[in-house]
Design an enzyme around this catalytic site. Structure first.
Site, mmCIF file in Angstrom:
data_model
loop_
_atom_site.group_PDB
_atom_site.id
_atom_site.type_symbol
_atom_site.label_atom_id
_atom_site.label_comp_id
_atom_site.label_asym_id
_atom_site.label_seq_id
_atom_site.Cartn_x
_atom_site.Cartn_y
_atom_site.Cartn_z
ATOM 1 C CG ASP A 96 87.389 -3.910 16.845
ATOM 2 O OD1 ASP A 96 87.337 -4.065 17.737
ATOM 3 O OD2 ASP A 96 86.025 -4.324 15.701
ATOM 4 C CD1 TRP A 97 85.209 -6.830 13.762
ATOM 5 C CD2 TRP A 97 84.740 -7.346 11.688
ATOM 6 N NE1 TRP A 97 85.133 -7.837 13.733
ATOM 7 C CE2 TRP A 97 84.934 -8.724 12.717
ATOM 8 C CE3 TRP A 97 84.761 -7.363 10.193
ATOM 9 C CZ2 TRP A 97 84.813 -9.849 11.668
ATOM 10 C CZ3 TRP A 97 84.491 -8.721 9.688
ATOM 11 C CH2 TRP A 97 84.741 -9.911 10.446
ATOM 12 C CD1 TRP A 154 86.992 -9.685 20.701
ATOM 13 C CD2 TRP A 154 86.137 -8.684 22.290
ATOM 14 N NE1 TRP A 154 86.046 -9.375 20.268
ATOM 15 C CE2 TRP A 154 85.360 -8.369 21.495
ATOM 16 C CE3 TRP A 154 85.858 -8.564 23.598
ATOM 17 C CZ2 TRP A 154 83.911 -7.614 21.259
ATOM 18 C CZ3 TRP A 154 84.603 -7.787 23.902
ATOM 19 C CH2 TRP A 154 83.226 -7.120 22.342
ATOM 20 C CG ASP A 178 93.320 -2.532 22.629
ATOM 21 O OD1 ASP A 178 92.353 -4.343 22.741
ATOM 22 O OD2 ASP A 178 92.890 -2.478 20.743
ATOM 23 C CG HIS A 197 89.943 -1.831 21.314
ATOM 24 N ND1 HIS A 197 90.448 -2.852 20.153
ATOM 25 C CD2 HIS A 197 88.842 -2.191 20.420
ATOM 26 C CE1 HIS A 197 89.793 -2.760 18.881
ATOM 27 N NE2 HIS A 197 88.640 -2.142 19.375
#
Length: 466
Positions: free
Chosen positions: A291-292, A332, A418, A447
């Site tokens: 993710d980030w 999202w 995901d 995810h």
């Protein structure tokens, strides 16, 4: 075999250790006995005496020699609460003690059998009888209580040294009490130039001397997670003898949380991570991202390639701004905009039905009310969607690095359930990573791939060891 006499004299040595603790010294105590009578006592005093040789045993030996007027203590027994080190063992042999009785073993420096056994060395011309384990539990508890209290004091001092800025919030420590599967001690830094006094939390586990670690795992979480996400992976990394560093991004976990969404910019968060890597002097690093953690972390190695030798990449993206964001990500972003108070724990629970209620609650812990959630609102909007968006240019430079210059090994693990950054996104990313093999797809994972992390960590340890 422990006798009542040995237990009695060890109790006297424990009393000396307790006195050392009250004086702020490591609580080790000793007594020297001759003919059933105590002729000398000693307690640790290196700090008070500015004397590295002032271990309890040495203090007691000196006092006994003065009492008898002879440095030879042939018919004496020394009782000490902790297995003696090499220095003290050598002094005991030189004093010709008849017997040494100790309480708790010392696995790091013990020279009476744990690390080595000087008393059993065949070339030495004196034999001292050694017995360990007398009141071992009580002796170990005295040491354990002392160091536990010291750690609590150190944490309190560290907290006091990181004052809270007026424009930020800090989740109370009580919110993180008793989290399942998260036993590691917190570390904090607030003096990195880019932090401007904000307190950043990170885990730093592994060998006492981090420079001896075969490798370092830098584990970067995403939104809305924090370092708790890596709790299933850290044990395998630590068991391999490696160093593990897992920071909480500012705005998440135990790190400070700016009140305004405008504080969260991709370039600023990236600079904080670059400074943290330099401050902690990470070496032989495997970058672990999702993710980030990937949006930020994948831009780091090009700035300091000598520090990185591996990449473990899970559901994430290179946010270059010249590739359309996936429909799942757009949805999202809209959900975060329309429902800013969504339940973080509930989100994790939906995608990971094996999580307990307590584990889901741990993901809610950093955000006790809406004031703490500025990062959760800001991060979805900060992903570059156009070539001129902040962070897009540096992400394109990173893409070139991974395509052309990356010299390390890569391992990709994908959670295909995901809906935001699934298998198609990750297959496209694989083409950008020089030398990356086919991904390992975990059919049940979504995810937050790290929630299946035990198997991932075990495979990664084996993969990056070769």
């Amino acid at each position: 075999m422990t006798t009542n006499t040995d237990a009695y004299f060890m109790q006297l040595a424990l009393a000396e250790g307790q006195a050392a603790a009250r004086a702020g010294e490591v609580p080790v105590g000793a007594v020297v006995v001759q003919g059933g009578q105590v002729i000398a006592t000693g307690r640790n005093a290196p700090v008070d005496g500015h004397d590295p040789t002032a271990h309890a045993e040495i203090v007691a030996l000196r006092a006994a020699a003065q009492r008898l007027g002879n440095y030879r203590l042939d018919d004496c027994t020394l009782y000490v609460t902790l297995e003696p080190c090499a220095m003290c063992s050598g002094a005991m042999l030189h004093a010709r003690l008849a017997r040494v009785v100790f309480g708790a073993a010392e696995p790091k420096t013990g020279a009476a059998g744990s690390v080595l056994n000087l008393f059993a060395h065949e070339k030495l011309n004196h034999r001292t009888v050694v017995q360990g384990g007398v009141l071992a539990d009580a002796c170990a508890a005295l040491l354990g209580d002392f160091f536990r209290q010291r750690r609590q004091q150190q944490r309190a001092r560290a907290l006091a040294s990181h004052p809270l800025r007026d424009d930020a919030l800090r989740t109370p420590d009580a919110a993180f009490a008793g989290l399942p599967g998260y036993p590691w001690a917190p570390h904090y830094v607030s003096d990195l130039p880019s932090l401007g006094g904000l307190r950043m939390h990170y885990l730093d586990e592994g060998p006492p001397d981090p420079m001896t670690a075969p490798r370092t795992w830098l584990c970067l979480h995403g939104n809305p997670a924090w370092s708790y996400l890596y709790r299933r992976m850290l044990p395998a990394f630590i068991a391999a003898g490696d160093r593990v560093v897992a920071p909480d991004l500012i705005g998440f976990g135990k790190s400070d949380k700016p009140k305004k969404e405008s504080a969260h910019r991709l370039g600023w968060h990236r600079q904080v991570l670059l400074e943290l890597v330099e401050r902690l002097d990470l070496q032989r690093t495997v970058l672990v991202v999702q993710d980030w953690g990937g949006i930020l972390g994948l831009t780091l190695p090009m700035e300091m390639p000598q520090r990185f030798e591996g990449l473990l990449v899970m559901n994430t993206l290179l946010a270059t701004g010249d590739v359309p964001l996936s429909p799942g990500f757009v949805q999202w972003r809209a959900m975060c905009r329309d429902k800013p108070l969504y339940g973080v724990g509930r989100l994790f629970g939906r995608g990971n039905p094996h999580l307990t209620q307590a584990e889901c609650a741990a993901y809610d812990a950093p955000f006790p009310d809406r004031g703490y959630r500025a990062a959760l609102r800001a991060f979805p909007e900060r992903v570059p969607a156009a070539p001129d968006d902040e962070g897009a240019a540096v992400s394109r430079a990173a893409r070139d690095f991974w395509r052309q210059q990356w010299q390390g090994r890569s391992l990709m693990v994908v959670g295909p359930q995901d809906p935001v950054l699934g298998l198609a996104t990750m297959q496209a990313m694989r083409q950008e990573l020089r030398g990356c093999p086919e991904p390992w797809v975990l059919p049940a994972a979504g995810h937050f791939v790290q929630e299946h992390g035990e198997a991932i960590a075990a495979r990664a340890v084996e993969y990056f060891a070769h």
